[in-house]
Write a protein that holds these residues in place. Sequence first.
Motif, short mmCIF file in Angstrom:
data_model
loop_
_atom_site.label_atom_id
_atom_site.label_comp_id
_atom_site.label_asym_id
_atom_site.label_seq_id
_atom_site.Cartn_x
_atom_site.Cartn_y
_atom_site.Cartn_z
N ASN A 11 0.72 -1.17 0.06
CA ASN A 11 0.20 -0.04 0.00
C ASN A 11 0.88 1.41 0.18
O ASN A 11 0.85 1.96 0.99
N THR A 12 1.66 1.41 -1.13
CA THR A 12 2.37 2.52 -1.08
C THR A 12 1.63 3.87 -1.50
O THR A 12 0.83 3.66 -2.34
N ASP A 13 1.89 4.87 -0.92
CA ASP A 13 1.17 6.15 -1.24
C ASP A 13 1.10 6.76 -2.63
O ASP A 13 2.21 6.48 -3.20
N PHE A 14 0.32 7.22 -3.07
CA PHE A 14 0.18 7.82 -4.64
C PHE A 14 1.31 8.66 -5.03
O PHE A 14 2.17 8.57 -5.91
N HIS A 15 1.75 9.57 -3.80
CA HIS A 15 2.78 10.66 -3.95
C HIS A 15 4.02 9.90 -4.27
O HIS A 15 4.88 10.44 -4.92
N LYS A 220 -1.19 18.78 -2.33
CA LYS A 220 -2.25 18.42 -1.83
C LYS A 220 -3.34 18.43 -2.95
O LYS A 220 -4.02 17.58 -3.01
N GLY A 227 -4.78 11.74 -8.09
CA GLY A 227 -4.88 10.26 -7.31
C GLY A 227 -6.16 9.44 -7.98
O GLY A 227 -6.16 8.42 -7.74
N ASN A 231 -7.30 4.94 -8.70
CA ASN A 231 -8.09 4.33 -7.67
C ASN A 231 -9.28 3.74 -8.92
O ASN A 231 -9.85 4.31 -9.53
#
Length: 281
Positions: A11-15, A220, A227, A231
């Motif tokens: 679960n690596t962050d999108f950023h 952000k 982002g 998904n």
Amino acid sequence: MQEVTLHLEQNTDFHIKEAFKTLRSNVEFCGSDVKVVAVTSCTPHEGKTSVAMEMAKAFAEAGNKTLLIDADMRKSVLVGRYKTGAVKYGLSHCLVGKYRYSDAMCQTNISRLYMFFSGPVPPNPSELLGSDRFVDMLNVMRTAFDYIIIDTPPLGSVIDAAVVAKRCDGTVLVVESNAVNYRFVQKVKEQLDKSGSRILGVVLNKVDLNKKGYYGHYGKYYGKYYGRYGNDADARPASPSSHKPETAERAERVTRPEMTDRPDRIRHLGETEKKTVNERL
């Protein structure tokens, strides 16, 4: 050849994913002659090993045959961090002439990604990394791989990174945000310059994206917008009733960061230009 299984975070962050894709692209744009890249830092715990691993993974996922060499033979953390299990042979075995490169190389569970682990801690790591055997190994690997990423010790602690960087096509310096003195970073850069290494760039690591400021808001905003493409749940087609009217779309365009963060764009316009802007809005 040995076989290992790398247990990476799923679960690596999108950023984070986008940041390493950008880093990979930046290295590629440095030129086709840049194939062997050393990764170092100023002090321990700045995240250079994680950057080296993720960068090698990004190259492999893009279809490049990639080799990650763990040249931090003084204090390697790769085996324990990624829970690879027992690794019989490593880089130190090859550099002292006990085993062949093919015996120490590891094929991972990630397609097109291969690794050299550091092996047992030798009493003279700097001498081994500066030896003709290490140079010969790199020359052989250049012909077999598209990219070679070398994780080296912190240059602010030991000289090993400068010894390795001298044999590479370029060096990436990892700096932790708000943790290292500017003069210390300059000192490390000067050491790399003296070794004749080409500095490809600096990776600012452990950045707080929630910190107040223009760039934090910028990141952000675009992270939230782009982002959606990562998904699957957001990829469902919208119903006809969910479309915004034209007036709502115009209002949304006004609230973009470049308009809200730079009110002086409208404040300093002449009366004629103000009228034109108001008509467009």
